[in-house]
Scaffold this motif. Structure first.
Motif, mmCIF file in Angstrom:
data_model
loop_
_atom_site.group_PDB
_atom_site.id
_atom_site.type_symbol
_atom_site.label_atom_id
_atom_site.label_comp_id
_atom_site.label_asym_id
_atom_site.label_seq_id
_atom_site.Cartn_x
_atom_site.Cartn_y
_atom_site.Cartn_z
ATOM 1 N N ARG A 148 59.032 6.323 22.761
ATOM 2 C CA ARG A 148 59.429 4.924 22.702
ATOM 3 C C ARG A 148 58.577 4.084 21.746
ATOM 4 N NH1 ARG A 148 62.600 1.864 26.474
ATOM 5 N NH2 ARG A 148 62.672 3.698 27.769
ATOM 6 N N VAL A 149 57.353 4.511 21.461
ATOM 7 C CA VAL A 149 56.446 3.716 20.619
ATOM 8 C C VAL A 149 55.996 4.562 19.430
ATOM 9 C CG1 VAL A 149 54.322 2.363 20.544
ATOM 10 C CG2 VAL A 149 55.633 2.471 22.682
ATOM 11 N N ALA A 150 56.212 4.048 18.228
ATOM 12 C CA ALA A 150 55.824 4.743 17.000
ATOM 13 C C ALA A 150 54.941 3.824 16.160
ATOM 14 C CB ALA A 150 57.058 5.141 16.200
ATOM 15 N N VAL A 151 53.977 4.407 15.477
ATOM 16 C CA VAL A 151 53.079 3.649 14.601
ATOM 17 C C VAL A 151 53.458 3.930 13.153
ATOM 18 C CG1 VAL A 151 50.684 3.292 13.894
ATOM 19 C CG2 VAL A 151 51.217 3.747 16.301
ATOM 20 N N VAL A 152 53.578 2.872 12.362
ATOM 21 C CA VAL A 152 53.893 2.990 10.942
ATOM 22 C C VAL A 152 52.761 2.340 10.150
ATOM 23 C CG1 VAL A 152 55.460 2.245 9.100
ATOM 24 C CG2 VAL A 152 56.391 3.052 11.275
ATOM 25 N N ASP A 153 52.224 3.075 9.194
ATOM 26 C CA ASP A 153 51.160 2.578 8.324
ATOM 27 C C ASP A 153 51.729 1.509 7.393
ATOM 28 O OD1 ASP A 153 48.919 2.220 6.771
ATOM 29 O OD2 ASP A 153 48.884 4.253 5.975
ATOM 30 N N THR A 154 51.001 0.411 7.223
ATOM 31 C CA THR A 154 51.475 -0.663 6.347
ATOM 32 C C THR A 154 50.841 -0.625 4.962
ATOM 33 O OG1 THR A 154 49.827 -2.197 7.220
ATOM 34 C CG2 THR A 154 52.006 -2.208 8.273
ATOM 35 N N ALA A 155 50.181 0.483 4.627
ATOM 36 C CA ALA A 155 49.619 0.612 3.279
ATOM 37 C C ALA A 155 50.763 0.695 2.271
ATOM 38 C CB ALA A 155 48.741 1.857 3.190
ATOM 39 N N GLY A 156 50.587 0.040 1.145
ATOM 40 C CA GLY A 156 51.601 0.070 0.101
ATOM 41 C C GLY A 156 52.321 -1.262 -0.005
ATOM 42 N N THR A 157 53.403 -1.245 -0.766
ATOM 43 C CA THR A 157 54.180 -2.465 -0.985
ATOM 44 C C THR A 157 55.054 -2.761 0.234
ATOM 45 O OG1 THR A 157 56.083 -1.331 -1.929
ATOM 46 C CG2 THR A 157 54.287 -1.934 -3.463
ATOM 47 N N VAL A 158 55.565 -3.974 0.284
ATOM 48 C CA VAL A 158 56.486 -4.355 1.358
ATOM 49 C C VAL A 158 57.699 -3.436 1.352
ATOM 50 C CG1 VAL A 158 58.045 -6.164 2.163
ATOM 51 C CG2 VAL A 158 55.729 -6.756 1.451
ATOM 52 N N ASP A 159 58.220 -3.131 0.160
ATOM 53 C CA ASP A 159 59.391 -2.252 0.070
ATOM 54 C C ASP A 159 59.083 -0.858 0.610
ATOM 55 O OD1 ASP A 159 60.969 -4.252 -0.998
ATOM 56 O OD2 ASP A 159 60.691 -3.602 -3.078
ATOM 57 N N GLU A 160 57.897 -0.354 0.342
ATOM 58 C CA GLU A 160 57.523 0.976 0.842
ATOM 59 C C GLU A 160 57.419 0.980 2.363
ATOM 60 O OE1 GLU A 160 54.941 2.610 -3.001
ATOM 61 O OE2 GLU A 160 53.928 1.459 -1.422
ATOM 62 N N VAL A 161 56.825 -0.058 2.923
ATOM 63 C CA VAL A 161 56.698 -0.151 4.382
ATOM 64 C C VAL A 161 58.081 -0.302 5.007
ATOM 65 C CG1 VAL A 161 55.727 -1.467 6.308
ATOM 66 C CG2 VAL A 161 54.372 -1.105 4.225
ATOM 67 N N ALA A 162 58.903 -1.169 4.429
ATOM 68 C CA ALA A 162 60.258 -1.360 4.953
ATOM 69 C C ALA A 162 61.033 -0.057 4.915
ATOM 70 C CB ALA A 162 60.982 -2.443 4.147
ATOM 71 N N ASP A 163 60.880 0.710 3.847
ATOM 72 C CA ASP A 163 61.572 1.992 3.736
ATOM 73 C C ASP A 163 61.123 2.955 4.836
ATOM 74 O OD1 ASP A 163 63.348 3.846 2.267
ATOM 75 O OD2 ASP A 163 61.474 4.934 1.874
ATOM 76 N N ARG A 164 59.826 2.986 5.145
ATOM 77 C CA ARG A 164 59.324 3.836 6.234
ATOM 78 C C ARG A 164 59.960 3.462 7.567
ATOM 79 N NH1 ARG A 164 53.597 2.441 4.468
ATOM 80 N NH2 ARG A 164 53.547 3.552 2.504
ATOM 81 N N VAL A 165 60.049 2.157 7.803
ATOM 82 C CA VAL A 165 60.607 1.679 9.072
ATOM 83 C C VAL A 165 62.099 1.993 9.145
ATOM 84 C CG1 VAL A 165 61.116 -0.387 10.442
ATOM 85 C CG2 VAL A 165 58.842 -0.079 9.416
ATOM 86 N N VAL A 166 62.835 1.726 8.084
ATOM 87 C CA VAL A 166 64.276 1.997 8.069
ATOM 88 C C VAL A 166 64.533 3.482 8.284
ATOM 89 C CG1 VAL A 166 66.346 1.995 6.623
ATOM 90 C CG2 VAL A 166 64.868 -0.030 6.696
ATOM 91 N N ARG A 167 63.776 4.336 7.599
ATOM 92 C CA ARG A 167 63.955 5.787 7.781
ATOM 93 C C ARG A 167 63.672 6.202 9.219
ATOM 94 N NH1 ARG A 167 60.306 8.568 4.780
ATOM 95 N NH2 ARG A 167 59.467 6.794 3.639
ATOM 96 N N LEU A 168 62.628 5.631 9.810
ATOM 97 C CA LEU A 168 62.282 5.960 11.199
ATOM 98 C C LEU A 168 63.419 5.570 12.150
ATOM 99 C CD1 LEU A 168 60.321 6.804 13.455
ATOM 100 C CD2 LEU A 168 59.346 4.505 13.335
ATOM 101 N N VAL A 169 63.960 4.377 11.978
ATOM 102 C CA VAL A 169 65.045 3.928 12.841
ATOM 103 C C VAL A 169 66.272 4.812 12.654
ATOM 104 C CG1 VAL A 169 66.666 2.023 13.263
ATOM 105 C CG2 VAL A 169 64.211 1.570 13.021
#
Length: 194
Positions: free
Chosen positions: A169-190
């Motif tokens: 239920r809980v996942a950690v996503v690293d925010t290193a990098g650009t906003v677009d890179e972080v957003a892409d990590r989150v979108v892929r995870l979802v």
């Protein structure tokens, strides 16, 4: 729900995730705690701009605004098949009040469960950021953000504990990098989870 300490980028990533899901043809409703209802707005003023208060007062006020948001906005959206993306959720109270304020994660969970019932996040994504960097990003300091780096570091540690205790239920996503890179990590995870 998007989670994390002050300045983690929750609002920014919420917008990017909502846009991506809408592009997939999904109806998306975004909410932000402690806001979203007239009751929540009133409570928000006490919580973020008011005087210092007892830890349980803080926890119960957060639980009250969250219960109203669930009843008034989240449950109706879910009932019609929409996805709800929260900028904060019950996991904030578990980390901040249950953990960092020392009230006990399970005690705070029980209080919130009473007001939320079945309306619990399916996925809480913790945006991991260095506390000093996060506080530097804040637009303005509120009562909780003003507690400083040591408090934010403590909160971050409790988010990590929650992720270890509830990996489904809980996942950690690293925010290193650009906003677009972080957003892409989150979108892929979802997209992977659903």
């Amino acid at each position: 729900a998007l989670e994390g300490i002050e300045g983690a980028g929750k609002s920014t990533i919420q917008g990017a995730l909502a846009s991506a899901l809408k592009g997939d043809g999904i109806e998306v409703v975004t909410v932000r705690e402690p806001r979203g209802t007239s009751t929540g707005e009133g409570i928000r003023l006490l919580l973020l701009d008011g005087d210092d208060m007892a830890a349980w007062t803080e926890a119960l006020l957060f639980a009250a605004q969250r219960s109203q948001l669930a009843a008034e906005v989240i449950e109706p959206a879910l009932d019609r098949g929409a996805w709800v993306i929260g900028d904060r959720s019950v996991y904030s109270s578990l980390a901040y009040q249950g953990g960092a304020r020392g009230l006990g994660i399970e005690a705070v969970r029980r209080v919130n469960q009473a007001g939320l019932g079945k309306t619990w996040p399916d996925l809480a994504i913790v945006l991991a950021v260095d506390p000093e960097a996060g506080l530097a990003r804040q637009d303005g300091e509120d009562r909780i953000g003003g507690l400083g780096v040591a408090f934010q570091r403590l909160v971050a540690g409790f988010y990590e504990e929650l992720a270890l205790a509830e990996p489904a239920r809980v996942a950690v996503v690293d925010t290193a990098g650009t906003v677009d890179e972080v957003a892409d990590r989150v979108v892929r995870l979802v997209r992977v989870r659903w």
